[in-house]
Design an enzyme around this catalytic site. Sequence first.
Site, PDB file in Angstrom:
ATOM      1  CG  MET A   1     -30.010 -14.270   8.242  1.00 18.75           C
ATOM      2  SD  MET A   1     -28.802 -12.974   8.458  1.00 18.75           S
ATOM      3  CE  MET A   1     -28.298 -13.251  10.133  1.00 18.75           C
ATOM      4  N   PRO A   2     -32.015 -17.224   7.463  1.00 19.66           N
ATOM      5  CG  PRO A   2     -32.677 -18.275   5.479  1.00 19.66           C
ATOM      6  CD  PRO A   2     -32.864 -17.037   6.292  1.00 19.66           C
ATOM      7  CB  ILE A   3     -26.966 -19.025   9.197  1.00 16.58           C
ATOM      8  CG1 ILE A   3     -27.202 -17.552   9.508  1.00 16.58           C
ATOM      9  CG2 ILE A   3     -25.475 -19.323   9.004  1.00 16.58           C
ATOM     10  CD1 ILE A   3     -26.622 -17.106  10.834  1.00 16.58           C
TER      11      ILE A   3
END
Length: 64
Positions: A1-3
């Site tokens: 999950m990219p933040i």
Amino acid sequence: MPIIHVRLFEGRSTDQKRAFAEAVTQDAVRLLGCTPESVDIIYTDMAKSDWATGGKLWSDPKPG
């Protein structure tokens, strides 16, 4: 999950942030192979007096 953390000088509109979020999310999906729902974008609005480059605050008057 990219933040994805985005720091900006304050003053951008909600519409500008929305458009940026949509564009960055589309690119993250395309390049990283993730789902749009897994992309989080966090905005931090900063005053120009809270940011300095080369020892000078961005809020300081520019010479010239």
